[in-house]
Structures are given as C-alpha cells and as structure tokens.
Design a protein around this motif. Structure first.
Motif, PDB file in Angstrom:
ATOM      1  N   GLY A 276       0.816  -1.211   0.000  1.00  0.00           N
ATOM      2  CA  GLY A 276       0.000   0.000   0.000  1.00  0.00           C
ATOM      3  C   GLY A 276       0.844   1.253   0.000  1.00  0.00           C
ATOM      4  N   VAL A 277       2.158   1.075  -0.142  1.00  0.00           N
ATOM      5  CA  VAL A 277       3.089   2.206  -0.068  1.00  0.00           C
ATOM      6  C   VAL A 277       3.268   2.777  -1.466  1.00  0.00           C
ATOM      7  CG1 VAL A 277       5.374   2.981   0.660  1.00  0.00           C
ATOM      8  CG2 VAL A 277       4.256   1.074   1.864  1.00  0.00           C
ATOM      9  N   ASP A 278       2.452   3.774  -1.789  1.00  0.00           N
ATOM     10  CA  ASP A 278       2.645   4.441  -3.075  1.00  0.00           C
ATOM     11  C   ASP A 278       3.619   5.597  -2.894  1.00  0.00           C
ATOM     12  OD1 ASP A 278       1.204   6.530  -1.873  1.00  0.00           O
ATOM     13  OD2 ASP A 278      -0.671   6.000  -2.883  1.00  0.00           O
ATOM     14  N   SER A 279       3.857   6.343  -3.938  1.00  0.00           N
ATOM     15  CA  SER A 279       4.871   7.407  -3.875  1.00  0.00           C
ATOM     16  C   SER A 279       4.550   8.444  -2.802  1.00  0.00           C
ATOM     17  CB  SER A 279       5.000   8.092  -5.241  1.00  0.00           C
ATOM     18  OG  SER A 279       3.750   8.647  -5.652  1.00  0.00           O
TER      19      SER A 279
ATOM     20  N   ARG B 178      14.222   1.418 -11.920  1.00  0.00           N
ATOM     21  CA  ARG B 178      14.870   2.558 -11.247  1.00  0.00           C
ATOM     22  C   ARG B 178      13.935   3.186 -10.218  1.00  0.00           C
ATOM     23  NH1 ARG B 178      16.085   4.787 -15.505  1.00  0.00           N
ATOM     24  NH2 ARG B 178      14.483   6.400 -15.682  1.00  0.00           N
ATOM     25  N   THR B 179      12.658   3.312 -10.545  1.00  0.00           N
ATOM     26  CA  THR B 179      11.677   3.901  -9.637  1.00  0.00           C
ATOM     27  C   THR B 179      11.549   3.080  -8.357  1.00  0.00           C
ATOM     28  OG1 THR B 179      10.418   4.864 -11.461  1.00  0.00           O
ATOM     29  CG2 THR B 179       9.260   4.567  -9.373  1.00  0.00           C
ATOM     30  N   VAL B 180      11.483   1.760  -8.503  1.00  0.00           N
ATOM     31  CA  VAL B 180      11.345   0.895  -7.336  1.00  0.00           C
ATOM     32  C   VAL B 180      12.607   0.953  -6.478  1.00  0.00           C
ATOM     33  CG1 VAL B 180      10.961  -1.461  -6.540  1.00  0.00           C
ATOM     34  CG2 VAL B 180       9.727  -0.619  -8.545  1.00  0.00           C
ATOM     35  N   LYS B 181      13.769   0.889  -7.128  1.00  0.00           N
ATOM     36  CA  LYS B 181      15.027   0.917  -6.371  1.00  0.00           C
ATOM     37  C   LYS B 181      15.197   2.238  -5.636  1.00  0.00           C
ATOM     38  CE  LYS B 181      18.667  -1.327  -7.756  1.00  0.00           C
ATOM     39  NZ  LYS B 181      19.829  -1.866  -8.514  1.00  0.00           N
ATOM     40  N   GLU B 182      14.887   3.336  -6.288  1.00  0.00           N
ATOM     41  CA  GLU B 182      15.055   4.656  -5.667  1.00  0.00           C
ATOM     42  C   GLU B 182      14.084   4.875  -4.518  1.00  0.00           C
ATOM     43  OE1 GLU B 182      14.749   7.457  -8.862  1.00  0.00           O
ATOM     44  OE2 GLU B 182      16.793   7.079  -9.579  1.00  0.00           O
ATOM     45  N   SER B 183      12.979   4.143  -4.495  1.00  0.00           N
ATOM     46  CA  SER B 183      12.001   4.289  -3.413  1.00  0.00           C
ATOM     47  C   SER B 183      12.485   3.647  -2.114  1.00  0.00           C
ATOM     48  CB  SER B 183      10.667   3.646  -3.823  1.00  0.00           C
ATOM     49  OG  SER B 183      10.743   2.228  -3.761  1.00  0.00           O
ATOM     50  N   GLY B 184      13.490   2.791  -2.223  1.00  0.00           N
ATOM     51  CA  GLY B 184      13.967   2.070  -1.044  1.00  0.00           C
ATOM     52  C   GLY B 184      13.188   0.813  -0.748  1.00  0.00           C
ATOM     53  N   ALA B 185      12.246   0.460  -1.629  1.00  0.00           N
ATOM     54  CA  ALA B 185      11.408  -0.724  -1.429  1.00  0.00           C
ATOM     55  C   ALA B 185      12.186  -2.001  -1.727  1.00  0.00           C
ATOM     56  CB  ALA B 185      10.181  -0.654  -2.322  1.00  0.00           C
ATOM     57  N   ILE B 186      11.700  -3.116  -1.183  1.00  0.00           N
ATOM     58  CA  ILE B 186      12.311  -4.415  -1.478  1.00  0.00           C
ATOM     59  C   ILE B 186      11.781  -4.986  -2.787  1.00  0.00           C
ATOM     60  CG2 ILE B 186      12.743  -4.957   0.942  1.00  0.00           C
ATOM     61  CD1 ILE B 186      10.281  -6.839   0.829  1.00  0.00           C
ATOM     62  N   GLY B 187      10.731  -4.373  -3.322  1.00  0.00           N
ATOM     63  CA  GLY B 187      10.185  -4.876  -4.567  1.00  0.00           C
ATOM     64  C   GLY B 187       8.951  -4.121  -5.009  1.00  0.00           C
TER      65      GLY B 187
ATOM     66  N   ILE C   5      11.057  -1.130   8.668  1.00  0.00           N
ATOM     67  CA  ILE C   5      10.222  -2.255   8.250  1.00  0.00           C
ATOM     68  C   ILE C   5      10.269  -2.358   6.728  1.00  0.00           C
ATOM     69  CG2 ILE C   5       7.880  -3.189   8.168  1.00  0.00           C
ATOM     70  CD1 ILE C   5       7.290  -1.690  10.762  1.00  0.00           C
ATOM     71  N   ASP C   6      10.457  -3.559   6.205  1.00  0.00           N
ATOM     72  CA  ASP C   6      10.471  -3.761   4.755  1.00  0.00           C
ATOM     73  C   ASP C   6       9.140  -3.365   4.136  1.00  0.00           C
ATOM     74  OD1 ASP C   6      13.062  -4.719   4.687  1.00  0.00           O
ATOM     75  OD2 ASP C   6      12.469  -6.827   4.714  1.00  0.00           O
ATOM     76  N   TYR C   7       9.203  -2.855   2.910  1.00  0.00           N
ATOM     77  CA  TYR C   7       7.970  -2.497   2.213  1.00  0.00           C
ATOM     78  C   TYR C   7       8.134  -2.678   0.712  1.00  0.00           C
ATOM     79  CZ  TYR C   7      10.471   1.956   1.462  1.00  0.00           C
ATOM     80  OH  TYR C   7      11.405   2.900   1.120  1.00  0.00           O
ATOM     81  N   TYR C   8       7.013  -2.979   0.067  1.00  0.00           N
ATOM     82  CA  TYR C   8       6.931  -3.010  -1.388  1.00  0.00           C
ATOM     83  C   TYR C   8       6.395  -1.667  -1.865  1.00  0.00           C
ATOM     84  CZ  TYR C   8       7.361  -8.140  -1.599  1.00  0.00           C
ATOM     85  OH  TYR C   8       7.798  -9.438  -1.503  1.00  0.00           O
ATOM     86  N   LEU C   9       6.806  -1.256  -3.044  1.00  0.00           N
ATOM     87  CA  LEU C   9       6.241  -0.057  -3.643  1.00  0.00           C
ATOM     88  C   LEU C   9       5.009  -0.438  -4.459  1.00  0.00           C
ATOM     89  CD1 LEU C   9       6.624   3.035  -4.164  1.00  0.00           C
ATOM     90  CD2 LEU C   9       7.691   2.364  -6.343  1.00  0.00           C
TER      91      LEU C   9
END
Length: 216
Positions: A108-111, A148-157, A124-128
């Motif tokens: 549920g972690v959007d931008s 690149r967007t997912v990696k830059e968000s700090g998400a695990i996936g 806590i780990d999170y998905y984007l």
C-alpha cells in the motif's frame, strides 16, 4: 507452459468468503495453507491502529487484536496494507510486544507514502505499490524506468495488479535484486496467468485453489 512454483501465497483480507479485515480471515489463511496473511491498516480519529480499508466507523478489529492472534501462528508472515500514514510509528513497537517484528512487511506504499514510511516505521520492509503502463511494459526503456523507480524508493520490490505486469518486467526486477508481488488473482485463469510470469508472490482471496495449483 511451465510455471514457477517457488512463490509465496498471500491470503488477501476477506479470503475464503470471510469478512474483510476480520480475525476469521486470518484463521482461514492458516487453515488453507497460505504463507502470508494480508489486511488493511487505518487509523481512528484518535490515531489508534485498526484493520480497515475505509475511514474507520468505530467497530473495527484493532491491530493489537490481530497481532495477538497472529502470535499463535508462527509460520505465517504478515502483510500490512497501509491506507493511511497518520500514525505509522505504532506498528513496530506493537509488533515487538508480540514478537512479530521479523514477520511483518508493508504494502500500500505508493509514492505519496514513501517518505512517511521511511521516517516512521524504523526500517520495516515495504513493497512499492506502482501501476506500470500496460502499453509500455514490453519496452526496455520503460522497464528500466520501473526498475529505477522501485530501487530509488527504497522498497524491497514491486507490488502491482497482475494485469499491469509482464514476464519480462518481472524478470528484469528480479535480476536487479527486487521482489515482485502480484495481486489479486482470484480465478484459476488469473492465477495461471500470474504464475506464468514467475513472480515471488501471488495474492488471492481463493487460497485453496491457488495452493492446489501451486502443488500441481
């Protein structure tokens, strides 16, 4: 077509015809062999954490109720799908109270939520949550942008609807060390389509059918 069977099964809240965000939904996730149970997190007017997709009405299961129940099912991981970032700092201390801190992760972690999650959840780990453009998901340039967007968000996936994914997109994310979770595949046809993309997780309300397909 060969399908990946090395994926986890997440029981979407309300699985197996139970009420959304109920303790019964968690129990059914266990009963039918899910690896992960998912529920929505929201906050009351006084910022108390409760299980609710919409703004709370006052009769919701509390996050503590859910954590207490989950402490009895050590095999089950916990996907908390956040619907508000009002008081995210309460999650980890409450999880530690029930020795669940190593079993929880966020979706549920959007931008719009990324900064709050980074600031308030103590790692806590999170998905984007992200919705790739369905008309561009076969373009290398676009796929590179998604990675690149997912990696830059700090998400695990990446956490996305299976309709917005492709096998190439999934494999590209995985090659970059990122996980892919697809939701919500509720029919055998949707499940097989999701499985054909070789994701790391598939979320469903029909846990029984997906677990059986995975075994086959």
């Amino acid at each position: 077509m060969k399908h990946n069977t090395d994926f986890t099964v997440t029981a979407h809240t309300g699985c197996m015809f139970t009420a959304m965000n109920s303790l019964e939904s968690i129990k059914k996730a266990v009963e039918f062999g899910a690896d992960i149970t998912e529920f929505d997190l929201n906050f009351t007017r006084d910022n108390s954490p409760v299980l609710s997709h919409n703004p709370p009405a006052g009769n919701e299961v509390t996050l503590e109720n859910a954590f207490e129940l989950l402490s009895h099912y050590p095999e089950l991981k916990i996907n908390i799908d956040i619907k508000s970032d009002k008081n995210l700092g309460v999650i980890l201390p409450l999880a530690k109270k029930y020795s669940l801190e190593n079993r929880i992760f966020l979706t549920g972690v959007d931008s719009g939520f990324v900064d709050s999650v980074k600031k308030d959840t103590d790692g806590i780990d999170y998905y984007l949550n992200f919705f790739p453009n369905r008309f561009k998901i076969h373009s290398k340039k676009y796929i590179d942008y998604v990675v690149r967007t997912v990696k830059e968000s700090g998400a695990i996936g990446l956490n996305t609807n299976f309709r917005f994914a492709s096998k190439h997109l999934v494999s590209s994310l995985q090659k970059n060390g990122l996980l892919v979770s697809l939701w919500t595949a509720n029919t055998p046809k949707q499940m097989k389509k999701s499985m054909s993309m070789n994701p790391d997780n598939i979320t469903t309300k029909d846990v029984k059918t997906l677990v059986e397909l995975k075994k086959k």
